[in-house]
Scaffold this motif. Structure first.
Motif, PDB file in Angstrom:
ATOM      1  N   ARG A 160     -15.215  -0.709   9.336  1.00 47.80           N
ATOM      2  CA  ARG A 160     -13.950  -1.263   8.573  1.00 47.80           C
ATOM      3  C   ARG A 160     -13.622  -0.211   7.251  1.00 47.80           C
ATOM      4  N   PHE A 195       4.025  -4.578   3.787  1.00 46.78           N
ATOM      5  CA  PHE A 195       3.959  -5.254   5.024  1.00 46.78           C
ATOM      6  C   PHE A 195       3.517  -6.889   4.883  1.00 46.78           C
ATOM      7  N   GLY A 213      -1.567  -8.049  11.045  1.00 46.63           N
ATOM      8  CA  GLY A 213      -0.282  -7.487  10.512  1.00 46.63           C
ATOM      9  C   GLY A 213       0.747  -8.017  11.195  1.00 46.63           C
ATOM     10  N   ARG A 223       0.893  -1.265   0.158  1.00 45.13           N
ATOM     11  CA  ARG A 223       0.116   0.042   0.129  1.00 45.13           C
ATOM     12  C   ARG A 223       0.860   1.113   0.079  1.00 45.13           C
ATOM     13  N   SER A 229      -3.992  -0.651  14.299  1.00 46.74           N
ATOM     14  CA  SER A 229      -4.733  -1.930  14.928  1.00 46.74           C
ATOM     15  C   SER A 229      -3.999  -3.142  14.635  1.00 46.74           C
ATOM     16  N   LEU A 230      -4.203  -4.285  15.435  1.00 46.49           N
ATOM     17  CA  LEU A 230      -3.236  -5.433  15.337  1.00 46.49           C
ATOM     18  C   LEU A 230      -3.913  -6.315  13.950  1.00 46.49           C
ATOM     19  N   GLY A 231      -5.066  -6.197  13.926  1.00 46.26           N
ATOM     20  CA  GLY A 231      -5.675  -7.124  12.894  1.00 46.26           C
ATOM     21  C   GLY A 231      -7.203  -6.767  12.914  1.00 46.26           C
ATOM     22  N   GLY A 232      -7.901  -7.364  11.978  1.00 49.90           N
ATOM     23  CA  GLY A 232      -9.217  -7.267  12.065  1.00 49.90           C
ATOM     24  C   GLY A 232      -9.989  -7.926  10.875  1.00 49.90           C
ATOM     25  N   ARG A 262       2.894  -5.028  13.121  1.00 51.17           N
ATOM     26  CA  ARG A 262       2.243  -4.462  14.161  1.00 51.17           C
ATOM     27  C   ARG A 262       2.350  -5.360  15.347  1.00 51.17           C
ATOM     28  N   ALA A 305      -7.308 -10.657   8.797  1.00 50.47           N
ATOM     29  CA  ALA A 305      -5.989 -10.447   8.525  1.00 50.47           C
ATOM     30  C   ALA A 305      -5.198  -9.829   9.466  1.00 50.47           C
ATOM     31  N   GLY A 340       5.265   1.020  12.159  1.00 57.31           N
ATOM     32  CA  GLY A 340       4.067   0.173  12.154  1.00 57.31           C
ATOM     33  C   GLY A 340       3.191   0.473  10.917  1.00 57.31           C
ATOM     34  N   ARG A 341       3.786   1.305   9.966  1.00 60.86           N
ATOM     35  CA  ARG A 341       2.938   1.366   8.683  1.00 60.86           C
ATOM     36  C   ARG A 341       4.084   1.473   7.328  1.00 60.86           C
ATOM     37  N   LEU A 342       3.734   0.366   6.950  1.00 55.74           N
ATOM     38  CA  LEU A 342       4.823   0.199   5.735  1.00 55.74           C
ATOM     39  C   LEU A 342       3.941   0.213   4.136  1.00 55.74           C
ATOM     40  N   GLU A 372       1.242   3.771   1.499  1.00 56.21           N
ATOM     41  CA  GLU A 372       1.112   4.853   2.466  1.00 56.21           C
ATOM     42  C   GLU A 372       2.352   5.777   2.758  1.00 56.21           C
ATOM     43  N   GLN A 395       0.946  -9.949   6.107  1.00 57.96           N
ATOM     44  CA  GLN A 395      -0.334 -10.309   6.655  1.00 57.96           C
ATOM     45  C   GLN A 395      -0.295 -11.742   6.660  1.00 57.96           C
TER      46      GLN A 395
HETATM   47  P1  AMP Z   1      -6.678  -3.775   6.919  1.00 55.66           P
HETATM   48  O1  AMP Z   1      -6.806  -4.681   5.684  1.00 55.66           O
HETATM   49  O2  AMP Z   1      -6.538  -2.466   6.651  1.00 55.66           O
HETATM   50  O3  AMP Z   1      -7.732  -4.148   7.918  1.00 55.66           O
HETATM   51  O4  AMP Z   1      -5.377  -4.309   7.635  1.00 55.66           O
HETATM   52  C1  AMP Z   1      -5.217  -5.628   8.817  1.00 55.66           C
HETATM   53  C2  AMP Z   1      -4.212  -5.546   9.299  1.00 55.66           C
HETATM   54  O5  AMP Z   1      -2.897  -5.151   8.655  1.00 55.66           O
HETATM   55  C3  AMP Z   1      -3.934  -4.190  10.285  1.00 55.66           C
HETATM   56  O6  AMP Z   1      -4.542  -4.393  11.371  1.00 55.66           O
HETATM   57  C4  AMP Z   1      -2.456  -4.190  10.452  1.00 55.66           C
HETATM   58  O7  AMP Z   1      -2.161  -4.739  11.490  1.00 55.66           O
HETATM   59  C5  AMP Z   1      -1.920  -4.508   9.098  1.00 55.66           C
HETATM   60  N1  AMP Z   1      -1.924  -3.363   8.261  1.00 55.66           N
HETATM   61  C6  AMP Z   1      -2.460  -2.712   7.550  1.00 55.66           C
HETATM   62  N2  AMP Z   1      -1.846  -1.757   6.824  1.00 55.66           N
HETATM   63  C7  AMP Z   1      -0.715  -1.807   7.189  1.00 55.66           C
HETATM   64  C8  AMP Z   1       0.570  -1.191   6.673  1.00 55.66           C
HETATM   65  N3  AMP Z   1       0.623   0.122   5.858  1.00 55.66           N
HETATM   66  N4  AMP Z   1       1.698  -1.331   7.374  1.00 55.66           N
HETATM   67  C9  AMP Z   1       1.819  -2.340   8.443  1.00 55.66           C
HETATM   68  N5  AMP Z   1       0.788  -2.820   8.782  1.00 55.66           N
HETATM   69  C10 AMP Z   1      -0.312  -2.841   7.991  1.00 55.66           C
END
Ligand code: AMP
Length: 439
Positions: A276, A141, A325, A129, A298-301, A328, A323, A136-138, A131, A143
């Motif tokens: 979400r 990353f 991360g 992504r 978040s750690l996951g969701g 994280r 999923a 913690g934001r890569l 971003e 999953q």
């Molecule tokens: P999401 O698909 O956005 O719900 O992401 C699921 C999980 O992936 C999140 O809870 C994070 O743990 C991890 N995650 C999402 N985006 C990133 C990111 N840019 N860098 C690192 N971990 C991420």
């Protein structure tokens, strides 16, 4: 100039790599007991797979997808000044998340034909992504995720959440220091009216909200709940709650999910403002964060996506998944003082007194490795003393020493690196004896 990695990417080396592998192993073990098999889909998909599934109004699709193009195609786009002329199959992107690709694979391979058992699969893969990189934001990353396609039962929602919480526990996170939030986002029967009421609410408070939220009011009003702006968040506190707007079917589904979670003793918090980020969710959604808020997001969701299979061109088939991360989780584990990587694997080192024993070393390492023993030797012409040092650095438990006397007698000296005890072993029985000592 020294080569550098792309911003927002990380190399998985040493203990970090061992931790990632351990996380995949825990997933394989735990998810396997629930009947899930591993799947791997391509890192790139046609852009439409994500656009249709995730939604055109989401940040992930609008701003964050990395587009992929061959050099030839790139030249063509430059020449034409736009990608308008490209065919859908030439418009590719790296996957920003796992669900849309898995659902595409399920549809394309007809994995859930009418009346068949659900597909239950999991993956451990990098996601991409665009971003702004930070802790913690890569941009790349990792999953671990799981998808359960073909199961409408609220017990499936509860089981997914139970698996997720057990996964964290097995990775070493203290469940008491995690916060599980759940919500229902309704379905096509009740969500449109709710969406309209949130839109009306935002427009009623237009002078208090940011530009982006006003834009969201038109495209995807529920996203205003996620606005980073404090003022918007404050205002949205008073917005209509989805749980007051659920139709009877969604309400009953949500009640049953909660009943199953209660029965399993899984603590949760209801958060009517949990929406979400991706458009495909219906009914149950959930997210996990650290209780001290000391995480980087978040750690996951995950959640239910009963409309996604149809969106990707299949017959109407319900689905649910989550999923997690990796990066994280590593931050949360470090905060809790947990080492997921474990120690470096130990080895056996085969040393020689001089180059004359090189071929004896060669056959000893062959025999040890054939017996499945992690074995190292010198390939740089080191002295015996520096071979011992190297064995120490590698964490060798045993050192096999071959000198002229040993070779002449058809034996080897096996030295315990911790106790410095030594014994002489017949070369023919070396692997058996070393395996015995290691056990
Ligand atoms: P999401 O698909 O956005 O719900 O992401 C699921 C999980 O992936 C999140 O809870 C994070 O743990 C991890 N995650 C999402 N985006 C990133 C990111 N840019 N860098 C690192 N971990 C991420």
């Amino acid at each position: 100039m020294q080569a550098q990695k792309a911003p927002g990417t990380e190399d998985l080396v040493g203990g970090y790599m061992r931790a990632w592998q351990r996380m995949s192993d825990v997933a394989r073990e735990l998810f396997g007991t629930y009947g899930f098999d591993a799947i791997e889909t391509p890192s790139m998909e046609q852009v439409d797979v994500f656009v249709h599934g995730i939604g055109t109004s989401t940040d992930v699709v609008r701003k964050e997808m990395f587009r992929v193009m061959s050099g030839t195609l790139w030249d063509k786009v430059l020449e034409q000044g736009s990608e308008q002329g490209l065919k859908p199959k030439q418009r590719l992107a790296l996957r920003p998340e796992g669900t849309a690709g898995v659902v595409r694979a399920v549809v394309e391979n007809n994995l859930v034909p009418q009346g068949a058992a659900p597909v239950k699969c999991w993956y451990a893969e990098p996601m991409f992504r665009g971003e702004r990189p930070q802790k913690g934001r890569l941009r790349q990353f990792h999953q671990v995720g799981l998808e359960w396609i073909g199961a409408p039962d609220p017990a499936a929602d509860a089981e997914c959440i139970i698996i997720l919480m057990e996964f964290y526990r097995r990775l070493g996170l203290d469940p008491a220091r995690l916060r599980l939030k759940i919500n229902s986002m309704g379905d096509p029967a009740c969500r449109p009216a709710y969406r309209d009421s949130v839109r009306a609410f935002i427009l009623d408070h237009a002078d208090e909200m940011c530009e982006e939220c006003l834009e969201r009011a038109e495209t995807n009003p529920l996203r205003a709940f996620d606005c980073k702006n404090d003022r918007c968040r404050e205002v949205m506190e008073a917005a209509p709650k989805v749980t007051d707007a659920l139709c009877d079917d969604c309400r009953s589904h949500y009640e049953q999910v909660k009943r199953y979670l209660d029965e399993a003793g899984v603590p949760y918090e209801e958060d009517p403002r949990l929406v979400r980020g991706l458009d495909y969710y219906t009914r149950t959604v959930f997210e996990v964060e650290t209780a001290d808020g000391n995480g980087q997001g978040s750690l996951g969701g995950g959640g239910r996506y009963d409309g996604l299979v149809e969106i990707e061109g299949g017959k109407p088939t319900p689905g649910i998944g989550f999923a997690v991360g990796f990066e994280r989780i590593m931050i949360a584990l470090a905060n809790q003082g947990v080492d997921l990587a474990g120690p470096e694997p130990s080895c056996v080192y085969v040393a020689s007194a001089s180059p004359e024993q090189r071929s004896a070393v060669f056959s000893a390492t062959l025999a040890l490795r054939a017996a499945g023993i992690r074995t190292e030797a010198d390939y740089q012409g080191r002295s015996l003393k520096s071979q011992f040092k190297q064995a120490d650095r590698l964490g060798a438990r045993l050192c096999v020493v071959l000198g002229p006397d040993e070779v002449a007698a058809g034996t080897a000296t096996v030295r315990d690196m911790a106790t410095h005890e030594q014994e002489s072993v017949a070369a023919a029985g070396l692997a058996d004896r070393v395996a015995g000592l290691l056990a």
